[in-house]
Scaffold this active site. Sequence first.
Site, PDB file in Angstrom:
ATOM      1  N   THR A  18     -26.087 -22.825 -12.847  1.00  0.00           N
ATOM      2  CA  THR A  18     -25.311 -23.918 -12.277  1.00  0.00           C
ATOM      3  C   THR A  18     -23.842 -23.526 -12.211  1.00  0.00           C
ATOM      4  OG1 THR A  18     -26.864 -25.398 -13.356  1.00  0.00           O
ATOM      5  CG2 THR A  18     -24.839 -26.384 -12.516  1.00  0.00           C
ATOM      6  N   THR A 199     -15.892 -22.089 -12.245  1.00  0.00           N
ATOM      7  CA  THR A 199     -16.725 -21.194 -11.439  1.00  0.00           C
ATOM      8  C   THR A 199     -16.793 -19.793 -12.058  1.00  0.00           C
ATOM      9  OG1 THR A 199     -16.233 -22.434  -9.456  1.00  0.00           O
ATOM     10  CG2 THR A 199     -16.844 -20.136  -9.134  1.00  0.00           C
ATOM     11  N   SER A 200     -17.954 -19.138 -11.899  1.00  0.00           N
ATOM     12  CA  SER A 200     -18.181 -17.756 -12.351  1.00  0.00           C
ATOM     13  C   SER A 200     -17.950 -17.587 -13.849  1.00  0.00           C
ATOM     14  CB  SER A 200     -17.286 -16.776 -11.584  1.00  0.00           C
ATOM     15  OG  SER A 200     -17.584 -16.840 -10.212  1.00  0.00           O
ATOM     16  N   ARG A 201     -18.184 -18.622 -14.590  1.00  0.00           N
ATOM     17  CA  ARG A 201     -18.077 -18.569 -16.062  1.00  0.00           C
ATOM     18  C   ARG A 201     -16.656 -18.276 -16.547  1.00  0.00           C
ATOM     19  NH1 ARG A 201     -22.218 -20.953 -14.953  1.00  0.00           N
ATOM     20  NH2 ARG A 201     -24.240 -20.514 -15.889  1.00  0.00           N
ATOM     21  N   LEU A 202     -15.663 -18.477 -15.661  1.00  0.00           N
ATOM     22  CA  LEU A 202     -14.265 -18.286 -16.087  1.00  0.00           C
ATOM     23  C   LEU A 202     -13.694 -19.635 -16.514  1.00  0.00           C
ATOM     24  CD1 LEU A 202     -13.185 -15.661 -13.418  1.00  0.00           C
ATOM     25  CD2 LEU A 202     -13.559 -15.307 -15.872  1.00  0.00           C
TER      26      LEU A 202
END
Length: 223
Positions: A18, A199-202
Amino acid sequence: MSHDAVPDPLVDALHRHTDYGSEELEESDVADDPIAQFTAWLAEAADRGVYEPNAMVLSTIDPDGAPSIRTVLLRGVDERGFEFYTDYTSRKGRALLANPAVAVVFPWYTLHRQVIVFGEANPVERKASDDYFAHRPRGAQIAAWASDQSQPIASREALERKVHDAEERFVDADVVPRPERWGGFRIAPHRVEFWQGRTSRLHDRLVFRAAVGGGWELERIQP
Ligand SMILES: Cc1cc2nc3c(=O)[nH]c(=O)nc-3n(C[C@H](O)[C@H](O)[C@H](O)COP(=O)(O)O)c2cc1C
């Protein structure tokens, strides 16, 4: 339908990616102290429909040094800390009376947020426990008398007999008194992390640390 096309809920549950979305948490967005920031996020969690927004997962340290964990409900928060109610003789109660160190997480997944609190939990004033107990529904008051929380019991019937006995005991009482072994703890925080999924695990992670001379220091840590 080919085998591949059959949706497997277990595979789906384990392999989702997700995207945690567009909201950000900047240093300039947060309040000057973690309690003010927490109450703002808690109100927002309630407003945005989080189920049981005051539920927190509380970890404690048992007397043998092992961690233990469970969910409790936050019942008060102010500059003194985070308050919850329980049985002082339960597993967590006994753990905390021996070692007040705790870690807590508020898991607001639908908002892509979590708040993690590290601190020390000590019993609240007796009057605070009396006042809180007095406002609980009578059924919950009776349950507090009937249940020796965390202790084994032979059967559901045995528990229901204990409830019946407590009801009999207070049948003529307008007010059910607070059992001595039931009351509150207040967690005085020394570290509070506000986590906002990105977003993008950042993800954004902003941490308030209690400063030596009083007040709070804010630091960003890597996702
Ligand atoms: C959503 C939720 C809220 C709960 N709230 C409380 C609470 O406020 N106080 C409490 O003692 N137990 C609460 N419980 C039950 C605890 O998770 C736990 O089973 C119980 O306190 C015994 O824990 P212990 O044996 O580790 O002491 C709650 C459970 C859930 C799932």
